[in-house]
Scaffold this motif. Structure first.
Motif, mmCIF file in Angstrom:
data_model
loop_
_atom_site.group_PDB
_atom_site.id
_atom_site.type_symbol
_atom_site.label_atom_id
_atom_site.label_comp_id
_atom_site.label_asym_id
_atom_site.label_seq_id
_atom_site.Cartn_x
_atom_site.Cartn_y
_atom_site.Cartn_z
ATOM 1 N N HIS A 206 42.206 38.388 44.018
ATOM 2 C CA HIS A 206 42.323 38.165 42.581
ATOM 3 C C HIS A 206 42.115 39.464 41.808
ATOM 4 C CE1 HIS A 206 38.554 37.072 44.433
ATOM 5 N NE2 HIS A 206 37.880 37.083 43.321
ATOM 6 N N SER A 207 42.982 40.415 42.150
ATOM 7 C CA SER A 207 43.022 41.691 41.449
ATOM 8 C C SER A 207 44.323 42.381 41.806
ATOM 9 C CB SER A 207 41.840 42.582 41.858
ATOM 10 O OG SER A 207 41.976 43.887 41.326
ATOM 11 N N ILE A 229 45.867 42.184 33.953
ATOM 12 C CA ILE A 229 45.209 41.742 35.163
ATOM 13 C C ILE A 229 46.290 41.245 36.114
ATOM 14 C CG2 ILE A 229 43.035 41.140 34.071
ATOM 15 C CD1 ILE A 229 43.925 38.188 34.293
ATOM 16 N N GLY A 230 45.945 41.153 37.384
ATOM 17 C CA GLY A 230 46.958 40.738 38.343
ATOM 18 C C GLY A 230 46.349 40.158 39.593
ATOM 19 N N ALA A 231 47.217 39.879 40.557
ATOM 20 C CA ALA A 231 46.797 39.365 41.860
ATOM 21 C C ALA A 231 47.657 40.010 42.928
ATOM 22 C CB ALA A 231 46.928 37.849 41.910
ATOM 23 N N THR A 232 47.109 40.089 44.121
ATOM 24 C CA THR A 232 47.778 40.766 45.223
ATOM 25 C C THR A 232 47.681 39.919 46.485
ATOM 26 O OG1 THR A 232 47.162 42.933 44.323
ATOM 27 C CG2 THR A 232 47.823 42.858 46.646
ATOM 28 N N ALA A 233 48.823 39.650 47.108
ATOM 29 C CA ALA A 233 48.846 39.026 48.427
ATOM 30 C C ALA A 233 49.078 40.123 49.450
ATOM 31 C CB ALA A 233 49.938 37.965 48.520
ATOM 32 N N HIS A 234 48.256 40.137 50.484
ATOM 33 C CA HIS A 234 48.360 41.212 51.477
ATOM 34 C C HIS A 234 47.951 40.697 52.848
ATOM 35 C CE1 HIS A 234 43.942 41.929 51.845
ATOM 36 N NE2 HIS A 234 43.933 41.425 50.628
ATOM 37 N N GLU A 247 53.036 41.089 48.008
ATOM 38 C CA GLU A 247 53.520 40.746 46.675
ATOM 39 C C GLU A 247 52.401 40.932 45.662
ATOM 40 O OE1 GLU A 247 55.904 40.549 44.973
ATOM 41 O OE2 GLU A 247 56.159 38.800 43.695
ATOM 42 N N GLN A 248 52.776 41.279 44.435
ATOM 43 C CA GLN A 248 51.831 41.425 43.337
ATOM 44 C C GLN A 248 52.482 40.948 42.043
ATOM 45 O OE1 GLN A 248 51.162 45.802 44.102
ATOM 46 N NE2 GLN A 248 49.004 45.213 43.943
#
Length: 297
Positions: A206-207, A229-234, A247-248
Motif C-alpha cells: 500500500h505504497s 498516493i499509490g499502490a504497488t503489486a510486486h 503494476e502500480q
C-alpha cells in the motif's frame, strides 16, 4: 451452496498454448520461432515483443499465443524439438497450455478489500484461475470464503510461532498451488519460504514503491505531505518490498486528506492493482528479468 459462475467465464481454446521467450537480442529470432511453429502446424493467434536497450544488455522478449491440433498429445515432443532452437539463441523459455488454470492460494489478514476483489473477479469469470485455498492468521474472513466452496485455513502467527506457522503453510501449498497471492497479508515472508515459490508470490504494497517501504506507509505519506498516493503489486523476494514490480497506480490527494482518508483512497487503488497483477500472472503475460518485469498486457 456454491454460487454458479458467470456464463461469460473465459474458456481458453483446448488446443491453445502460450510461449514466453527471453534471450540476447540478435537478428533472426522472430523468424526462427515463427518458422518452427509453422513447420509444426501451429497457427499464431497473438504475438507481442520487446527489445531492451543495447546499453542495458540488449535482451529480446516475446510472448506468443498459438493453436496446435492435438496439443496435449504433441506438447512434450514440441518442447523437446524447440529446445534445439532455444539452444541456438540462448533462450530462457516456456510453453504452457492455456486451458490449464493456475491454482492460487490467497493469504490474508484482517483487511478484506483485496480478497473481496479477487473473489469477485473469480466469480465473474474475469480471473481465469482456480482459488485452491485461503490461508489467514485470523478467522475474520472465514464466513466470506467457505460459502464459496473454497477451503479456509486459520494459522495464527506470533513472533514465537512464525517458523511453525510457515511449516504448516508450506504443507498446505506445496504441490497444490502454482502461485501465492498476499492480499494484504500483514506478515513478512521468510527467505526459506520464498525459495519454494520464486517469482510466484505476489504482494500488494500500500505504497507507490520504492517510496515508503515497510509498515504504516499511509502514515509515512501523510507525515511527508505527499500529493499523490499509490499502490504497488510486486513479486516477493528476500528484500523487503523490493521485488520485481508488476503494476502500480496512483491518485492525487491534498493537505485536506488525513491518514484515514489516505487509507480509504488507497484501498481502491490496492484492489485494482492487485487484480491486474494476478490476472497478468495467470495468463502468462510476465517475464522477470533480474529485478524488473516485462509485462505484455
Amino acid at each position: 451452496m456454491v454460487p454458479k459462475l458467470n456464463p461469460k467465464t473465459k474458456s481458453a481454446e483446448v488446443n491453445r498454448a502460450r510461449m514466453l521467450v527471453s534471450c540476447p537480442d540478435r537478428p533472426g529470432i522472430v523468424a526462427a520461432v515463427s518458422r518452427f511453429l509453422f513447420e509444426n502446424g501451429a497457427n499464431i493467434i497473438q504475438s507481442d515483443q520487446y527489445t531492451m536497450d543495447p546499453a542495458e544488455g540488449g535482451l529480446f522478449f516475446i510472448r506468443i499465443e498459438f493453436d496446435l491440433d492435438n496439443l496435449d498429445q504433441r506438447r512434450a515432443q514440441l518442447k523437446a524439438d524447440f529446445a534445439k532452437v532455444a539452444e541456438e539463441f540462448q533462450m530462457s523459455w516456456s510453453i504452457t497450455r492455456a486451458k490449464r488454470k493456475k491454482r492460487l492460494a490467497i493469504f490474508v489478514s484482517k483487511e478484506d478489500h483485496c480478497l473481496l476483489e479477487l473473489l469477485w473477479h473469480w466469480q465473474s469469470g474475469d480471473l481465469d484461475a482456480d482459488i485452491a485455498m485461503v490461508i489467514s492468521n485470523h478467522n475474520d474472513m472465514r464466513e466470506l470464503v467457505e460459502p464459496l466452496g473454497i477451503p479456509y485455513y486459520h494459522i495464527p502467527v506470533t513472533a514465537d510461532t512464525k517458523a511453525e506457522a510457515e511449516r504448516r503453510q508450506l504443507e498446505l501449498v506445496t504441490g497444490q498451488v502454482d502461485a501465492i497471492i498476499l492480499a494484504r497479508y500483514m506478515q513478512i515472508i521468510s527467505p526459506k519460504f520464498i525459495e519454494y515459490f520464486p517469482n510466484k508470490i505476489i504482494n500488494i504494497h500500500h505504497s507507490f514503491l520504492p517510496a515508503f517501504v515497510g509498515g504504516k506507509p499511509y502514515a509515512q505519506a501523510h507525515n511527508r505531505g505527499v500529493k499523490i498516493i499509490g499502490a504497488t503489486a510486486h513479486y516477493v523476494t528476500e528484500e523487503l518490498d523490493g521485488g520485481p514490480i508488476i503494476e502500480q497506480d496512483v491518485q492525487r490527494v491534498s493537505h485536506r486528506d488525513n491518514v484515514d482518508d489516505l487509507k480509504r483512497i488507497g484501498r481502491h487503488i490496492e484492489r485494482a492493482v492487485l487484480a491486474k497483477a494476478v490476472n497478468w500472472h495467470v495468463e502468462d503475460r510476465i517475464i522477470v528479468h533480474h529485478n524488473k518485469t516485462v509485462v505484455f498486457n
